[in-house]
Design a protein around this motif. Structure first.
Motif: not given
Length: 112
Positions: A42, A70-72, A85, A87, A89, A100, A109, A111-112
């Motif tokens: 994670t 944030f968590w992915r 996957t 994401t 927020r 997200e 994906t 990155e933010e």
């Protein structure tokens, strides 16, 4: 905890179950429970809110008003299902989680 999904032009119910440290364990989305796969990595990070655009004001000592959590995570609705996957927020001082993004696990994906 209960929250809403933010998707372009659409809002749906989203609930996230976390462990005592705040790591997501399961997500209820679109009427289905998605379990976080414990065998996958994670990612957890904090971004910054553009506070100058929000024009929020707060009393001195209110705390951190700009850190967005944030968590992915990798999730699946059942043991035989493909990984996805997700994401998540959470905005400052919010108890609500927002979706997200969600994609197939093998898609890359940004990155933010």
């Amino acid at each position: 905890m209960s929250t809403t999904i933010e998707a372009p032009g659409q809002a749906n119910e989203l609930q996230v179950r976390t462990d005592p440290a705040g790591k997501p364990l399961a997500i209820r989305h679109d009427g289905q429970i998605w379990l976080v796969d414990p065998d996958t990595d994670t990612q957890h990070w904090f971004g910054r809110d553009a506070w100058w655009d929000t024009q929020r004001t707060a009393a001195v000592g209110s705390g951190d008003l700009v850190s967005i959590e944030f968590w992915r995570v990798q999730v699946r609705p059942g043991t035989q299902s493909a990984l996805r996957t997700v994401t998540l927020r959470r905005n400052p001082f919010s108890t609500q989680w927002l979706l997200e993004s969600i994609s197939d696990a093998d898609e890359t994906t940004e990155e933010e």
